[in-house]
Every structure is written in structure tokens, then in C-alpha cells.
Design an enzyme around this catalytic site. Structure first.
Site, short mmCIF file in Angstrom:
data_model
loop_
_atom_site.label_atom_id
_atom_site.label_comp_id
_atom_site.label_asym_id
_atom_site.label_seq_id
_atom_site.Cartn_x
_atom_site.Cartn_y
_atom_site.Cartn_z
N LEU A 881 0.83 -1.22 0.00
CA LEU A 881 0.00 0.00 0.00
C LEU A 881 0.86 1.26 0.00
CD1 LEU A 881 -2.77 -0.97 2.61
CD2 LEU A 881 -3.00 -0.87 0.13
N GLY A 882 2.06 1.19 0.55
CA GLY A 882 2.91 2.37 0.62
C GLY A 882 4.24 2.03 1.26
N LYS A 888 7.08 0.21 5.83
CA LYS A 888 6.17 -0.01 4.71
C LYS A 888 4.81 -0.44 5.24
CE LYS A 888 7.59 -4.83 4.05
NZ LYS A 888 8.07 -5.84 3.08
N VAL A 889 3.78 -0.28 4.38
CA VAL A 889 2.41 -0.69 4.73
C VAL A 889 1.93 -1.64 3.66
CG1 VAL A 889 0.07 0.06 5.20
CG2 VAL A 889 1.97 1.53 5.85
N LYS A 908 1.40 -2.31 9.08
CA LYS A 908 2.56 -1.43 9.04
C LYS A 908 3.72 -2.10 9.75
CE LYS A 908 3.95 3.35 9.99
NZ LYS A 908 3.49 4.68 10.45
N ASP A 1003 1.92 15.52 11.40
CA ASP A 1003 2.04 15.13 10.00
C ASP A 1003 0.68 15.19 9.31
OD1 ASP A 1003 3.26 14.38 7.70
OD2 ASP A 1003 3.56 12.28 8.25
#
Length: 1154
Positions: A881-882, A888-889, A908, A1003
Site C-alpha cells: 500500500l505504501g 512499509k504498509v 505497518k 504530519d
């Protein structure tokens, strides 16, 4: 339905019972042959002879019903009777047949209701419920369209049984009050013979002269009367014989031939007359020398001696009046005397004796069947418990007689109150147990099955299981399905019936070769199949199970049964109003949900014989917080519910007072206070019997509410008040269920989550699902509290962990006592339809209490199952996913069942090269997330550990639409300004909640706002989130490894200090992204770089700070209203203290949305 009204010189006709025909109808009473025989009263039926094996009485009754063509609907009126022991067999009694045993049983109609025929105008008619009658209620007049109680075969059998009972004196003739009354009774008996012989002739299609010579009236009158006539002189016997022949001939000529009378009419007339001719026809009377009628506070024993003689009592059970009792009356005989003077003296003496015994002979009502909650048998002692907590105890001659008695009451309960429940496990019919376990109804008619489907929503695939009304070997499945037609737009709803065949204990769908050992196995198989019929295809979904006291054609409508039909809650608010001058408010006792609790005094003025007397009553005042006046209606609804109830274990509501801006509920004061606090204080002295009494009293109150179709909605030990401690007394504790407070229908989702595990899971999903079933779940949790001395289940869990607890379908760890654990588990079933009725709960608690399990030594609950711990082996990776610098996810499916039905989650984790500092950061992120719960913050689901706990993964909910940065450019045409502002409000609400918990996000950007649906967004990625210390207003960053500088406020860039106001600045930048649809050319970084020019490294931050100091800000996005841009600018004040707040932003956006 029409019945014959015959008027004859013989004044003997008007009620109901049982008959016989011809020599062949006489039952052979010789010594039985080896083996087991079931005897029938019908002349053309051979006895049922059983081979070796094991049978239940219910099985034999079904075989007998099939042999006599009795329908499944009427089958439950019959039972097996042993004339030698004079005992009835309970349906679950096991009969083991071998070569040595010799047993003869009679198949008889046992359950009887007088005036089922409706010919007695002095008594209310009795009928079966029918769909037409369901809405109209009880009517005093005869109902021409009502469903008759008996079918043709049952009537035929009852007629044969009635003749047998009359002749064999099993139905004793009533006692004559005078000598003349004795003559009248004899004439009525001769009239019965006329009816029986006329019926025989019509059935044989013979004229009276053609009848065999041995067809004499003597064969159709009671044997005692026949014996009496034989002792009279010859002339008297000849006169009786001639008078009978003349009357028979006249009855045949004037009534049979001229009136087109049918055999049905004669049966009805015979049985109707039998009801008045005999004593207590259809009733069963049990004798006892020990009788106790008691309630929780008083006892009345009836087992004394009278001058050394034991006094006996009689308990009578009838279908129309229920359970009654009296002293056994003395027998008063009528002596015949020819001398008129002496005869008059004897009659006067008889009257005096009658007056003496009048009080003793009067029957006292104890209970009608719907009032009974459960029955307990201990050896030969039977305890019948009522809804009002009154109890009858009687000692019978043996355990077998106790079973016979209880099976009678239990059978009548199913006929008048609830067709799918049993009051005592010792006599539970196996078929009823089977039906309860499988959600199957008895033989209800198609109309009721369809009505039930309609009432429950008629969704496609919804179905009702029910036994056939005509065939004992078939179960019908009535299903809601939709037929699509080209001629008609849309789909047409239809109800289809499917036949399930039951053969040799195996179940199969008609037309299928595959069979299953149980109905449950068959239904599990069918639910996985696509079923087709008449060009319609569908899948089975939800089974509509029987509900408590559900009206159907299985129930008999008597006058008393109608009085006990549930009275549904009033649609209008109703409560007594109390004047504010009559209330005195005392000390503050605490807070409830949106309420304040005070002690108080209610001034009650009573006018007694012209003098006014003031009485002070101690009360509790529940005052709705004036800031929540918007939920006043819900507050009054709770009061209105309490106003409708009257039960000794429910707190009494005096009324409601409106005092200026305050709404006040005025309730009874209960001295002992909340049960949970008391149990904490006295945990060392609480005993198992004490706890069981509390549980039974609570179940009694909730059973009462269930019968009235009322929902409490907030059952827990803190809402149980202790009126009597009962630790050192024989009386035991006395508790009262308090009001539910504010209904869950107006609580926020967060407030509902806080009530886990008391609130039912379906109510967390949608508070509109609140029903009686929710109280059953709450009862299971409260039973857990009682078992563990008021301990709070899940007390250390966060809101997100509580929510996950239900998502994982967990339950609190149950006690070691298996039976108690089973009861809790059944109450806390995640399927509301599978939870037991409160009557069944009361019955099972009493059965469990007999075993006296040790639930005192369980001081502390065992460790709960942790639903937030995910096992690594069940995480199946789907895709990335990212990815960032250090982590990372991934999208994974958590699939412990291994069938690809598990939920999708976002996982995650850190990259292998990440160091210890990054692991600590991830653990901090996990700790923050697990303590957050808000509808606009992404949900924490749990963790997955690996490498002996050194490695850790964060498990979060997966939102397939991605972030706003991905979603907005793709859906620009669907998202207008109004929807953009709604997103802004939701982000502000999530951030305001975060700030209230003293966290700064650090964030906030469009890339970290995830889209759950077109209408809802959630704040995600808490990797940079930090907690502000309680003595500071900001958080100081020790490093800036991956800081999103173009979203940062000046103080963050210059001093590395982060305030809640710093997140407000970031929100302004995020709002700019939102209004530009995250266009890359209009991104904050692109626009700021245009302002500061080409740069890199630390110089970027320096130039950005200088630009901001000069007052330069991001420009107004295209098509952005000035009012919105002004709100945006308020987020970008240079000094943190001058910036707007998230609460002000929410108010500003909501004002623009109106």
C-alpha cells in the site's frame, strides 16, 4: 361452524367428553400378554404392539396418532395412560421393551377444554387461534370463522373415549343433591344411550328395527347405574326398557329423520352433555397431605392435623381454569326415604352438612398456565413458580406421580401460552427440545408462516421451518424469494414451500438423494447451495425462529389465555406528573449518563375522612443535565416504560417532575444501593445460594418485561439495587432492577462502545437493533459480574480494544462450572435469534442451583482472550500500500479459518535495516493508536509480534479508497464544495479529539487523511504523533528525520516546538490541498517553491521561514469562496496563540454548510 341444539324431554343434554360403540368397542381388560401394547378406543383399530427396543412415550404417541389418523396439530392433546398405576407417561419417558416385560398402555386425549364445541351459552367458547382472529382479540359471542379445536379424527376418537369413560365410570357421574336430582341424572344417562345407539345406527346405515338385539341401552350407561337397575324389581326394569325404546323411536323419527342430523352433530351433543353429567370432566385431581403456597416474604403451610386425623388437600388442573386447590371435602350421601316427613328431615340435614363443607369445598385459584415461569421436581415434591414470585409446593405419593402431574401442567402451558417452551427439563418433550435447538416451529399453518416472514422483513432468502400440519414425517420450509418478470418491472415477492423428509432419523430435501443425520446438518448444507424452483433461484439466509408466546394455530384461545396475551407497550408517553412544590432535593449522590443523582423527599398528601395528612417519602431524583435538554423525549420514554411495569423486583417510578429547565425522574429509594459496590465490600461472605437468588430475581424481572414485550436496555450490576442484604437471614437477598437511564438510541457510538460487554453486539452496529434479545446478552454479562463479585469485565481495555473484542466475536472468560458457562454462552450468542427465552433461563438457573456448583472460590476472572493479538501465520499478503524510508504498509487478509473469508487489514512494519530507535517509535505509535477512539481517526485493530517479541507489526483497518491525495483527483466530478467542507469538518473533529487527549499529530496532510466512503474520511499515519507533557503546552522534537516542512508552522521550523496550534496550521495547508483536489501543480510544495525559488537542504527551511515572516501565504484556491479562504488564513497566523482553534473551525464550517 354450527352445532346441533337438540331439545328433548330427557333434560340431560349440554356439555362435553368421551364415548364408545358396539361390543367391539369394549376394551379388553384381561391380563396383558408379554410385551407392550398401546390400546385404542376405536373399534376398528388393532392395538399397537411393540417389538424389542427402546422407545420414548412421545414416539409411541406419534405412532398411535398415525394409526388413528390424528393430525400433528391435534397430536399434542394426547398422551399414554397406565390404568393399573393410574399414571400418565411424560413424553420423554423411556420405555425399554424386551421379552420379559408385560405392559398395556391406553392412548387417550389428556388435554381437554370444556365448551370447545361452543354449544354452552353460559361459558366462553374455546377455539384455536387463526390468522383472521389474531387481530380481533377475544369476543364474547361465538366466532363462526374461528378454527375448531379438534379435527374430524380427533373428534371421532374423543367420542369413543368418552363412551368408554362413561360406561367404565372413569368419568364419574356428578353427585345428586336431592333424590329428585338423582332421578334426573338417571334420565340423562339414558339420554346418552339414545345418542350413542342413534350414532351407531347412522354409522352402520341401519334403521332402528334392523339393529341387533344385543344393542341394548344397558351397554351404553355407566356400569354402576346398570348394576343399580338390575337390583330393581322386574316391573321397574320393564318400564325403564319400554320407556327407553319409545324415546329412542321418537328421537329417531322427530330428530334424526326430520332434522337432517349428522353423525358429527350426535358426537358433539354427546360430548357436550358429558361435561355437565359428570364431575369435573376433563380435569385431573391430585391428592396431597402437604401443600405450601408461598412468596418471597411469606409462607402458608397446609399440612396440619385435625384431632389426630391428617387433613388432605386436592389440587385440580383444568384447561379452562388452570391450577386450583382446596381442602378435600367430606362425602355427603343422599339417603332414599319414602316417608315424606323423614325425607324432608334428611334433606334439611343434607343442606346443613353442605353449608358446613361449603368453605372447604370451594376451589382456590393458584395460577393459570401463562403465569408459570418454571417447575422444579425433587423426588416426589413439585414446586410451581409464578411470574409474581409466588410458589406452590405439593408432595405427591411418588416421583412417578410428580412426573405425571408436571407433564400435565407443562402440556397445558404449551397449548395456552407458548407452544415452543417447556417448564421443566424432567418432562421436556424430545420434539420440543429438537425444535428449540434447530429453530423449528411446530405444525403452524402456512398463513402464520407467511405472516412471520412479513413481520421480520421478508428479505430474500429468509425462511421459516415448521412441521407439517398433516404428515408427521415432513418438515416444511417456507422461503421468501423474488421472481423477476419481463412483463412486470422489478421483482415480485413470493413465498415458496419446500418439503424436508424425515425417514429413520435422517433428513433430506424432497427430490434430493442426499440425506443428513440432523436437521442442523441439512440446513448448513442447504445454506451453501443455490436453490431453484419455478424459474426462481436464491440462497437461504436467515431462519426466523419461534419467539416467546408467539400467537399461532398451535395455541388454544380460552378466556383466561386471552387475558394473558401480551399487552404491547403504549405508543404514547404516559407517567404521573409530580409538582415541584412536592419535591425536596437532598444531597448529590453521583452522576449517571447525562444525569445527576440526588436523594430527595416526596411530600404525599392524603385526605383521610376530611383531614389532610402529610406523608414524607424518601426517593431518588434523577435529574437530566440541562445541557442535554435535546434528549428530553428519550428521557421521558424511559420514564414511560417504567410507568408501564409493576413487579416486586423492579424499582417503582413515582412520576416525573418538570422544574424550570430541569426534567426529573422520581423513583423509589432502595436502601442497600448498587449491587456491584455491595459485592465488592462483602465478597468474603457471599455464598453460592446467595448469588443464585440474585440471579433468579433478576431473571424473574426480565422475564416479566419480556412477556410485556418491553426492553430495559441497560442491565448490569450497578443498575441492580439491594433492598435486603440477606446474608445472615434465611430470606436471602432482595434486589430491584433500576430504570435504564438514557436509552442507547440517543447515545453516541463512543458511549455505546464504553458499555461493552454489557451492550449487545447488534446494538453497537446500530442502536435501532435494540430488542428483548439485547437484555439477554446483558443478563449473561451481569451473571458474569455476579459470579465474580461485581468485578468489571474488560475494565483494562481501551475503547478500540473493546470494539475489537466484539469484532472478533469474543466473550468474557466463563467460570469453571460447565453448566453455568454454557448458560452464559447461550445468553451471549452473537446471533440475537439464538438467545434463550427468559423463561428458559429461569428454568435452567433453578436446575443449575440444584447442583450447587462452587462459584464462590472463583475470586478473579481468568485472563481474557486478547482479540487485538494477530497471529503471524494467518496474515496473508495481498499487495503493498505504501513505503517510506524506514517502514512499509501492506494490505493483508487475516484468515484464521483458512477459507479466504477473513477481514482485510493494513499492516505497518519496519524494514529489516531499521534500527532500534525506529522500533521504539513504532511501539509509541501503537500505544497512541490503541488509546484513541473516534469516528474520524483510523481504527487500531491490534499487533502481530515476531522473532520472540523483538519484531512488531501494527494492524489497522484497511480503507480501500486510499488517501485524499489519491481519491480527489480521480473523483473530482463527484466531489463539490459542500462535500469538501464536510470532509474539513470531519478532519477538524478528529484533530480536536486528538488535541483533547494532549497529542499533536505533526504530519497532518492530505496524504494522511484516508477515505472510508464518499461521505466519511479518517485521519491516519500517527508515526510522527507525540504526546505533550502535562506541564507543557508543546512538544520539542529531538530530530527531524523526515519532516514535512511545507506543512509545518513557523515555530516548528525555527524551534522544533510543536503545539496543538501547530496542527491547526497544518490543517490550513491540508484544507488548501482539499480545495485544489490535490492537484500536483497546486500542491503546497510546488507553490512555496515558486515563492522562495530554487533551493535545497537547510537553505529551504531558512528561505521558507523568511517568506512566512514576510506574511506570504498560500494563495486562495480557484473557485474557493472568500469566507472559506478567510477561515484558512486564520490557521496561518504567525504566532500560535493568535491562531483559530479546531472547535472554532468546526463551528465556522458548519455555519457555511447550513
Amino acid at each position: 361452524m354450527q352445532y346441533l341444539n337438540i331439545k328433548e324431554d330427557c333434560n340431560a343434554m349440554a356439555f362435553c367428553a368421551k364415548m364408545r360403540s358396539s361390543k367391539k368397542t369394549e376394551v379388553n381388560l384381561e391380563a396383558p400378554e408379554p410385551g407392550v401394547e398401546v390400546i385404542f378406543y376405536l373399534s376398528d383399530r388393532e392395538p399397537l404392539r411393540l417389538g424389542s427396543g427402546e422407545y420414548t412415550a412421545e414416539e409411541l404417541c406419534i405412532r398411535a396418532a398415525q394409526a388413528c389418523r390424528i393430525s400433528p396439530l391435534c397430536h399434542n392433546l394426547f398422551a399414554l395412560y397406565d390404568e393399573n398405576t393410574k399414571l400418565w407417561y411424560a413424553p420423554n419417558r423411556t420405555i425399554t421393551v424386551d421379552d420379559k416385560m408385560s405392559l398395556r398402555l391406553h392412548y387417550r386425549m389428556r388435554f381437554y377444554f370444556t365448551n370447545w364445541h361452543g354449544t354452552n351459552d353460559n361459558e366462553q367458547s374455546v377455539w384455536r387461534h387463526s390468522p383472521k382472529k389474531q387481530k380481533n382479540g377475544y369476543e364474547k359471542k361465538k366466532i363462526p370463522d374461528a378454527t375448531p379445536l379438534l379435527d374430524a379424527s380427533s373428534l371421532e376418537y374423543l367420542f369413543a373415549q368418552g363412551q368408554y369413560d362413561l360406561v367404565k365410570c372413569l368419568a364419574p357421574i356428578r353427585d345428586p343433591k336431592t333424590e329428585q336430582d338423582g332421578h334426573d341424572i338417571e334420565n340423562e344417562c339414558l339420554g346418552m344411550a339414545v345418542l350413542a345407539i342413534s350414532h351407531y345406527a347412522m354409522m352402520k346405515k341401519m334403521q332402528l328395527p334392523e339393529l341387533p338385539k344385543d344393542i341394548s341401552y344397558k351397554r351404553y350407561i355407566p356400569e354402576t347405574l346398570n348394576k343399580s337397575i338390575r337390583q330393581r324389581n322386574l316391573l321397574t326394569r320393564m318400564r325403564i326398557n319400554n320407556v327407553f325404546k319409545d324415546f329412542l323411536k321418537e328421537f329417531n323419527n322427530k330428530t334424526i329423520c326430520d332434522s337432517s342430523v349428522s353423525t358429527h352433530d350426535l358426537k358433539v351433543k354427546y360430548l357436550a352433555t358429558l361435561e355437565t353429567l359428570t364431575k369435573h370432566y376433563g380435569a385431573e385431581i391430585f391428592e396431597t397431605s402437604m401443600l405450601l403456597i408461598s412468596s418471597e416474604n411469606e409462607m402458608n403451610w397446609f399440612h396440619s392435623n385435625d384431632g389426630g386425623n391428617v387433613l388432605y388437600y386436592e389440587v385440580m388442573v383444568t384447561g379452562n381454569l388452570g391450577i386450583q386447590w382446596r381442602h378435600k371435602p367430606n362425602v355427603v350421601s343422599v339417603e332414599k326415604e319414602k316417608n315424606k316427613l323423614k325425607r324432608k328431615k334428611l334433606e334439611n340435614k343434607h343442606k346443613k352438612d353442605e353449608e358446613k363443607n361449603k368453605i372447604r369445598e370451594e376451589w382456590n385459584n393458584f395460577s393459570y398456565f401463562p403465569e408459570i415461569t418454571h417447575i422444579v421436581i425433587k423426588e416426589s415434591v413439585v414446586s410451581i413458580n409464578k411470574q409474581d414470585n409466588k410458589k406452590m409446593e405439593l408432595k405427591l405419593s411418588s416421583h412417578e406421580e410428580a412426573l405425571s402431574f408436571v407433564s400435565l401442567v407443562d402440556g397445558y402451558f404449551r397449548l395456552t401460552a407458548d407452544a415452543h417452551h417447556y417448564l421443566c427439563t424432567d418432562v421436556a418433550p424430545p420434539l420440543i427440545v429438537h425444535n428449540i435447538q434447530n429453530g423449528c416451529h411446530g405444525p403452524i399453518c402456512t398463513e402464520y408462516a407467511i405472516n412471520k416472514l412479513r413481520q421480520e422483513g421478508s428479505e430474500e432468502g429468509m425462511y421459516v421451518l415448521r412441521w407439517s400440519c398433516t404428515d408427521f414425517d415432513n418438515i416444511l420450509m417456507t422461503v421468501t424469494c423474488f421472481e423477476k418478470s419481463e412483463q412486470v418491472q422489478g421483482a415480485q415477492k413470493q413465498f415458496k414451500n419446500f418439503q424436508i423428509e424425515v425417514q429413520k432419523g435422517r433428513y433430506s430435501l424432497h427430490g434430493s438423494d442426499r440425506s443428513f443425520p440432523s436437521l442442523g446438518d441439512l440446513m448448513s448444507h442447504l445454506k451453501k447451495q443455490i436453490l431453484r424452483t419455478d424459474n426462481i433461484s436464491f440462497m437461504l439466509k436467515r431462519c426466523c425462529q419461534p419467539k416467546p408466546r408467539e400467537i399461532s394455530n398451535l395455541l388454544v384461545a380460552t378466556k383466561k389465555a386471552q387475558e394473558w396475551q401480551p399487552v404491547y407497550p403504549m405508543s404514547q408517553l404516559s407517567f404521573d406528573r409530580i409538582l415541584k412544590k412536592d419535591l425536596v432535593q437532598g444531597e448529590h449522590l453521583g452522576r449517571g449518563t447525562r444525569t445527576h443523582i440526588y436523594s430527595g423527599t416526596l411530600m404525599d398528601y392524603k385526605d383521610d375522612e376530611g383531614t389532610s395528612e402529610e406523608k414524607k417519602i424518601k426517593v431518588i431524583l434523577k435529574v437530566l443535565d440541562p445541557s442535554h435538554r435535546d434528549i428530553s423525549l428519550a428521557f421521558f420514554e424511559a420514564a414511560s416504560m417504567m410507568r408501564q411495569v409493576s413487579h416486586k423486583h423492579i424499582v417503582y417510578l413515582y412520576g416525573v417532575c418538570v422544574r424550570d429547565v430541569e426534567n426529573i425522574m422520581v423513583e423509589e429509594f432502595v436502601e442497600g444501593g448498587p449491587l456491584d459496590l455491595f459485592m465488592h465490600r462483602k465478597s468474603d461472605v457471599l455464598t453460592t445460594p446467595w448469588k443464585f437468588k440474585v440471579a433468579k430475581q433478576l431473571a424473574s424481572a426480565l422475564s416479566y418485561l419480556e412477556d410485556k414485550d418491553l426492553v430495559h436496555g441497560n442491565v448490569c450490576t450497578k443498575n441492580l439495587l439491594l433492598a435486603r442484604e440477606g446474608i445472615d437471614s434465611e430470606c436471602g437477598p432482595f434486589i430491584k432492577l433500576s430504570d435504564p437511564g438514557i436509552p442507547i438510541t440517543v447515545l453516541s457510538r463512543q458511549e455505546c462502545i464504553e458499555r461493552i460487554p454489557w451492550i449487545a453486539p447488534e446494538c453497537v452496529e446500530d442502536s435501532k437493533n435494540l430488542s428483548v434479545a439485547a437484555d439477554k446478552w446483558s443478563f449473561g454479562t451481569t451473571l458474569w459480574e455476579i459470579c465474580y463479585n461485581g468485578e468489571i469485565p474488560l475494565k483494562d481495555k481501551t475503547l478500540i480494544e473493546k470494539e475489537r473484542f466484539y469484532e472478533s466475536r469474543c466473550r468474557p472468560v466463563t467460570p469453571s462450572c460447565k453448566e453455568l458457562a454454557d448458560l452464559m454462552t447461550r445468553c451471549m450468542n452473537y446471533d440475537p435469534n439464538q438467545r434463550p427465552f427468559f423463561r428458559a433461563i429461569m428454568r435452567d438457573i433453578n436446575k443449575l442451583e440444584e447442583q450447587n456448583p462452587d462459584i464462590v472460590s472463583e475470586k478473579k476472572p481468568a485472563t481474557e482472550v486478547d482479540p487485538t493479538h494477530f497471529e503471524k501465520r494467518f496474515l496473508k499478503r495481498i499487495r503493498d500500500l505504501g513505503e517510506g524510508h524506514f517502514g512499509k504498509v501492506e494490505l493483508c487478509r487475516y484468515d484464521p479459518e483458512g477459507d479466504n473469508t477473513g477481514e482485510q487489514v493494513a499492516v505497518k512494519s519496519l524494514k529489516p535495516e531499521s534500527g532500534g530507535n525506529h522500533i521504539a517509535d513504532l511501539k509509541k505509535e501503537i500505544e497512541i493508536l490503541r488509546n484513541l477512539y473516534h469516528e474520524n481517526i483510523v481504527k487500531y485493530k491490534g499487533i502481530c509480534t515476531e522473532d520472540g517479541g523483538n519484531g512488531i507489526k501494527l494492524i489497522m483497518e484497511f480503507l480501500p479508497s486510499g488517501s485524499l491525495k489519491e481519491y480527489l483527483p480521480k473523483n473530482k466530478n463527484k466531489i463539490n464544495l459542500k462535500q469538501q467542507l464536510k470532509y474539513a469538518v470531519q478532519i477538524c473533529k478528529g484533530m480536536d479529539y486528538l488535541g483533547s487527549r494532549q497529542y499533536v499529530h505533526r504530519d497532518l496532510a492530505a496524504r494522511n487523511v484516508l477515505v472510508e466512503s464518499e461521505h466519511q474520511v479518517k485521519i491516519g499515519d500517527f508515526g510522527l504523533t507525540k504526546a505533550i507533557e502535562t506541564d507543557k503546552e508543546y512538544y520539542t522534537v529531538k530530530d527531524d528525520r523526515d519532516s514535512p516542512v511545507f506543512w509545518y508552522a513557523p515555530e516548528c521550523l525555527m524551534q522544533s516546538k510543536f503545539y496543538i496550534a501547530s496542527d491547526v496550521w497544518s490543517f490550513g495547508v491540508t484544507l488548501h490541498e482539499l480545495l485544489t483536489y490535490c492537484d500536483s501543480d497546486s500542491s503546497p510544495m510546488a507553490l512555496f517553491l515558486k515563492m522562495i525559488g530554487p533551493t535545497h537542504g537547510q537553505m529551504t527551511v531558512t528561505r521558507l521561514v523568511n517568506t512566512l515572516k514576510e506574511g506570504k501565504r498560500l494563495p486562495c484556491p480557484p473557485n474557493c469562496p472568500d469566507e472559506v479562504y478567510q477561515l484558512m488564513r486564520k490557521c496561518w497566523e504567525f504566532q500560535p496563540s493568535n491562531r483559530t482553534s479546531f472547535q472554532n473551525l468546526i463551528e465556522g464550517f458548519e455555519a457555511l454548510l447550513k
